[in-house]
Design a protein around this motif. Sequence first.
Motif, PDB file in Angstrom:
ATOM      1  N   MET A 155       0.978  -1.226  -0.101  1.00  0.00           N
ATOM      2  CA  MET A 155      -0.052   0.131   0.002  1.00  0.00           C
ATOM      3  C   MET A 155       0.858   1.182  -0.172  1.00  0.00           C
ATOM      4  O   MET A 155       1.817   1.381   0.784  1.00  0.00           O
ATOM      5  N   GLN A 156       0.621   2.111  -0.975  1.00  0.00           N
ATOM      6  CA  GLN A 156       1.532   3.183  -1.147  1.00  0.00           C
ATOM      7  C   GLN A 156       0.686   4.339  -1.946  1.00  0.00           C
ATOM      8  O   GLN A 156      -0.138   4.128  -2.616  1.00  0.00           O
ATOM      9  N   LEU A 157       1.236   5.584  -1.788  1.00  0.00           N
ATOM     10  CA  LEU A 157       0.546   6.776  -2.524  1.00  0.00           C
ATOM     11  C   LEU A 157       0.520   6.593  -3.906  1.00  0.00           C
ATOM     12  O   LEU A 157       1.512   6.310  -4.447  1.00  0.00           O
ATOM     13  N   ASP A 158      -0.615   6.880  -4.741  1.00  0.00           N
ATOM     14  CA  ASP A 158      -0.741   6.970  -6.185  1.00  0.00           C
ATOM     15  C   ASP A 158      -0.631   8.670  -6.354  1.00  0.00           C
ATOM     16  O   ASP A 158      -1.885   9.090  -6.330  1.00  0.00           O
ATOM     17  N   LEU A 159       0.333   9.185  -6.655  1.00  0.00           N
ATOM     18  CA  LEU A 159       0.263  10.321  -6.708  1.00  0.00           C
ATOM     19  C   LEU A 159      -0.713  11.154  -7.824  1.00  0.00           C
ATOM     20  O   LEU A 159      -1.262  12.053  -7.671  1.00  0.00           O
ATOM     21  N   ASP A 210      -0.459  11.855   2.831  1.00  0.00           N
ATOM     22  CA  ASP A 210       0.215  11.036   3.872  1.00  0.00           C
ATOM     23  C   ASP A 210      -0.474   9.897   4.385  1.00  0.00           C
ATOM     24  O   ASP A 210      -1.713   9.767   4.458  1.00  0.00           O
ATOM     25  N   LEU A 211       0.419   8.711   4.136  1.00  0.00           N
ATOM     26  CA  LEU A 211       0.034   7.404   4.647  1.00  0.00           C
ATOM     27  C   LEU A 211       0.251   7.136   5.959  1.00  0.00           C
ATOM     28  O   LEU A 211       1.390   7.152   6.165  1.00  0.00           O
ATOM     29  N   ARG A 212      -0.769   7.333   6.845  1.00  0.00           N
ATOM     30  CA  ARG A 212      -0.581   7.364   8.427  1.00  0.00           C
ATOM     31  C   ARG A 212      -0.382   5.744   8.697  1.00  0.00           C
ATOM     32  O   ARG A 212      -1.007   5.023   8.729  1.00  0.00           O
ATOM     33  N   ALA A 213       0.136   5.651  10.020  1.00  0.00           N
ATOM     34  CA  ALA A 213       0.595   4.403  10.588  1.00  0.00           C
ATOM     35  C   ALA A 213      -0.603   3.856  11.378  1.00  0.00           C
ATOM     36  O   ALA A 213      -0.901   2.660  11.356  1.00  0.00           O
ATOM     37  N   ASP A 214      -1.305   5.090  11.752  1.00  0.00           N
ATOM     38  CA  ASP A 214      -2.651   4.365  12.473  1.00  0.00           C
ATOM     39  C   ASP A 214      -3.624   3.755  11.697  1.00  0.00           C
ATOM     40  O   ASP A 214      -4.142   2.474  12.126  1.00  0.00           O
ATOM     41  N   THR A 218       1.610  -9.337   4.305  1.00  0.00           N
ATOM     42  CA  THR A 218       1.719 -10.575   3.581  1.00  0.00           C
ATOM     43  C   THR A 218       0.791 -11.388   4.072  1.00  0.00           C
ATOM     44  O   THR A 218       0.311 -11.874   5.325  1.00  0.00           O
ATOM     45  N   LEU A 219      -0.014 -11.798   2.960  1.00  0.00           N
ATOM     46  CA  LEU A 219      -1.207 -12.658   3.131  1.00  0.00           C
ATOM     47  C   LEU A 219      -0.940 -13.864   3.573  1.00  0.00           C
ATOM     48  O   LEU A 219       0.014 -14.604   3.273  1.00  0.00           O
ATOM     49  N   ARG A 220      -2.004 -14.694   4.189  1.00  0.00           N
ATOM     50  CA  ARG A 220      -1.870 -16.233   4.558  1.00  0.00           C
ATOM     51  C   ARG A 220      -2.096 -16.917   3.298  1.00  0.00           C
ATOM     52  O   ARG A 220      -1.703 -17.966   2.942  1.00  0.00           O
ATOM     53  N   ASP A 221      -3.068 -16.309   2.459  1.00  0.00           N
ATOM     54  CA  ASP A 221      -3.237 -17.074   0.988  1.00  0.00           C
ATOM     55  C   ASP A 221      -3.193 -16.263  -0.019  1.00  0.00           C
ATOM     56  O   ASP A 221      -3.998 -14.945   0.192  1.00  0.00           O
ATOM     57  N   PRO A 222      -2.427 -16.238  -1.174  1.00  0.00           N
ATOM     58  CA  PRO A 222      -2.579 -15.319  -2.338  1.00  0.00           C
ATOM     59  C   PRO A 222      -3.933 -15.022  -2.766  1.00  0.00           C
ATOM     60  O   PRO A 222      -4.044 -13.949  -3.393  1.00  0.00           O
ATOM     61  N   GLY A 223      -4.905 -15.648  -2.591  1.00  0.00           N
ATOM     62  CA  GLY A 223      -6.189 -15.522  -3.013  1.00  0.00           C
ATOM     63  C   GLY A 223      -7.065 -14.434  -2.118  1.00  0.00           C
ATOM     64  O   GLY A 223      -8.245 -14.345  -2.306  1.00  0.00           O
ATOM     65  N   ASP A 224      -6.518 -14.015  -0.997  1.00  0.00           N
ATOM     66  CA  ASP A 224      -7.279 -13.118   0.008  1.00  0.00           C
ATOM     67  C   ASP A 224      -7.131 -11.829  -0.318  1.00  0.00           C
ATOM     68  O   ASP A 224      -7.565 -11.118   0.587  1.00  0.00           O
ATOM     69  N   LEU A 225      -6.719 -11.276  -1.561  1.00  0.00           N
ATOM     70  CA  LEU A 225      -6.601  -9.858  -1.842  1.00  0.00           C
ATOM     71  C   LEU A 225      -7.973  -9.108  -1.748  1.00  0.00           C
ATOM     72  O   LEU A 225      -8.116  -8.240  -1.185  1.00  0.00           O
ATOM     73  N   GLY A 226      -9.112  -9.714  -2.238  1.00  0.00           N
ATOM     74  CA  GLY A 226     -10.333  -9.244  -2.221  1.00  0.00           C
ATOM     75  C   GLY A 226     -10.709  -9.031  -0.809  1.00  0.00           C
ATOM     76  O   GLY A 226     -11.400  -7.937  -0.470  1.00  0.00           O
ATOM     77  N   ARG A 227     -10.334  -9.801   0.137  1.00  0.00           N
ATOM     78  CA  ARG A 227     -10.846  -9.534   1.546  1.00  0.00           C
ATOM     79  C   ARG A 227     -10.135  -8.742   2.218  1.00  0.00           C
ATOM     80  O   ARG A 227     -10.253  -7.903   3.010  1.00  0.00           O
ATOM     81  N   LEU A 228      -8.892  -8.756   1.909  1.00  0.00           N
ATOM     82  CA  LEU A 228      -7.883  -7.452   2.351  1.00  0.00           C
ATOM     83  C   LEU A 228      -8.418  -5.985   2.078  1.00  0.00           C
ATOM     84  O   LEU A 228      -8.372  -5.160   2.911  1.00  0.00           O
ATOM     85  N   LYS A 229      -8.829  -6.016   0.808  1.00  0.00           N
ATOM     86  CA  LYS A 229      -9.214  -4.784   0.073  1.00  0.00           C
ATOM     87  C   LYS A 229     -10.703  -4.200   0.967  1.00  0.00           C
ATOM     88  O   LYS A 229     -10.847  -2.974   1.392  1.00  0.00           O
ATOM     89  N   LYS A 261      -8.219   4.370  -3.778  1.00  0.00           N
ATOM     90  CA  LYS A 261      -7.901   5.003  -5.198  1.00  0.00           C
ATOM     91  C   LYS A 261      -6.704   5.766  -4.882  1.00  0.00           C
ATOM     92  O   LYS A 261      -5.689   5.855  -5.869  1.00  0.00           O
ATOM     93  N   ILE A 262      -6.526   6.433  -3.849  1.00  0.00           N
ATOM     94  CA  ILE A 262      -5.248   7.381  -3.421  1.00  0.00           C
ATOM     95  C   ILE A 262      -4.241   6.216  -2.881  1.00  0.00           C
ATOM     96  O   ILE A 262      -3.023   6.510  -3.205  1.00  0.00           O
ATOM     97  N   PHE A 263      -4.497   5.370  -2.077  1.00  0.00           N
ATOM     98  CA  PHE A 263      -3.627   4.316  -1.557  1.00  0.00           C
ATOM     99  C   PHE A 263      -3.820   3.021  -1.955  1.00  0.00           C
ATOM    100  O   PHE A 263      -4.530   2.146  -1.215  1.00  0.00           O
ATOM    101  N   PRO A 264      -3.736   2.783  -3.192  1.00  0.00           N
ATOM    102  CA  PRO A 264      -4.083   1.296  -3.776  1.00  0.00           C
ATOM    103  C   PRO A 264      -3.449   0.199  -3.273  1.00  0.00           C
ATOM    104  O   PRO A 264      -2.146   0.567  -2.805  1.00  0.00           O
ATOM    105  N   LEU A 265      -3.878  -1.001  -3.258  1.00  0.00           N
ATOM    106  CA  LEU A 265      -3.314  -2.214  -2.713  1.00  0.00           C
ATOM    107  C   LEU A 265      -2.734  -2.956  -4.107  1.00  0.00           C
ATOM    108  O   LEU A 265      -3.556  -3.331  -4.939  1.00  0.00           O
ATOM    109  N   SER A 266      -1.566  -3.215  -4.215  1.00  0.00           N
ATOM    110  CA  SER A 266      -0.906  -4.051  -5.316  1.00  0.00           C
ATOM    111  C   SER A 266      -0.224  -5.113  -4.705  1.00  0.00           C
ATOM    112  O   SER A 266       0.443  -5.226  -3.776  1.00  0.00           O
TER     113      SER A 266
END
Length: 481
Positions: free
Chosen positions: A59-63, A88-92, A270-281, A292-297
Amino acid sequence: MNLFKRAWWRLAGHLGKTVMLTGLFFVICTLVLSGFLIQSAAARAADSAKGSVGAVVTMQLDLDALINSGGAGRSDGAEPGIIGPGGDLRADLVDKVCESSVVARCNYTSDSAAAPTDKVGLHQPVPPPGGQDTTGTDLFKADGVRDLESVADFRNGDSRLVSGSGITPDSKADMLVIEERVAKDNRLKVGDRIKLRAGTIDPEKGGMSTKEVEFTVGGIYKNNTADSGAYVPAMADPANQIYVTPDGATRLQAKDPAGGGAVLRSATFTLRDPGDLGRLKADAKAAGADLKIFPLSVNDKQYRTLVGPINKTADFAAVTVWLVAVAGTVILALIIASNLRERRKEMGILLSLGEKKPRLLGQQLVEVAACALLAIGFAAAGSQFIAEGIGGQLLAGQVSSAKESAADEGPRQDLTDPTGGANKKEEGPETEPIDTMNIRLGAGDIGKVGATGLGIAALATIVPGIRILRLNPRDILTKGD
């Protein structure tokens, strides 16, 4: 007369045709069962790889997205050329996402720089050439880390602690780890309190910021890269690499970590299963993240490297199963149609004696099914060895092809790295693809090949056998063929 007795007499009286039909079924069932065994072995290997590797999501900034959303405009206090607090991507926020049930572990980093002060100077054994402006490079490179042991240099052994302790998630916000050459130059030891200036441009006054940040030296490390004997810009010299907490890096950016936590460059999950991206989103959105501003890749390179060849082998096996099943059905249907043509007089006599047409078709099914069951038994006895041989050869070819492709591709440029990845160190040993198969024959595999074999037998018998239902005994006995 009982159709089962007739079927037995027919099979026993024409052993040549019975053996030929059984042999054809044996070839079909062996190839089909081998395909099933290879697919099962590949599925087990992929499941095992999921648990051992997982996938890393960043997760990081998409300028561009920030600018298009208007979040970098003057409305939030940003100045031209400076990203405002909307970026700013904040730690909280990241800590909330880390609590997702699909996350095995998470980490985050923060990039900043620190300017030297009168009491803490840079390590520069060779001064810069006369007249060269070094204002933007005479800085410490300060990396804000959550866990020092996760840094590539420390994992690879290029750097090691020689005194004190490293940064951990429980470290105090003002903890600092410095290289031993800087410590010797400035006569610093663990426990000393020092001040560094924020390594940013002051947007109001212009020039470097005068804000000072106080730290405690918590550890001293040694980097294996020796001095080059030539001038090196301070920020590019490994001796001037310092490590601070994410909160410390935020203060060196002249920002306040109290308003939502440290400002981060990126966060990794780090996901437990590579197929869990949808759940993480979904969990990230629930935590309040703007994806949109901090996308997950996702970076599932290790997982794909591990299972790529064995999955391709399984795909080939699946195609083989279908081809063998279809081709086997067609060939058997042609053979059975030829046999039925040869047995027209036999069937005409039986029909004239009062036998029912469906029972004649049932006799054909019993004969073919008996050959199929015998072949399935033989296939179950030998398919495991055949599958090991075929699967091993196919997998070896796929592994070799994958390694050649990886060698031809070479390292990819990291677009987030201003050096283009020129200074990027490997973070660990290359992942090797799975190159062995654990072939195991189970009751489920036998059940599948049994159902497939009997299905082929039924289809190959019924399709040409429909002609039996149109037979007329008078026409058969008077006209022959």
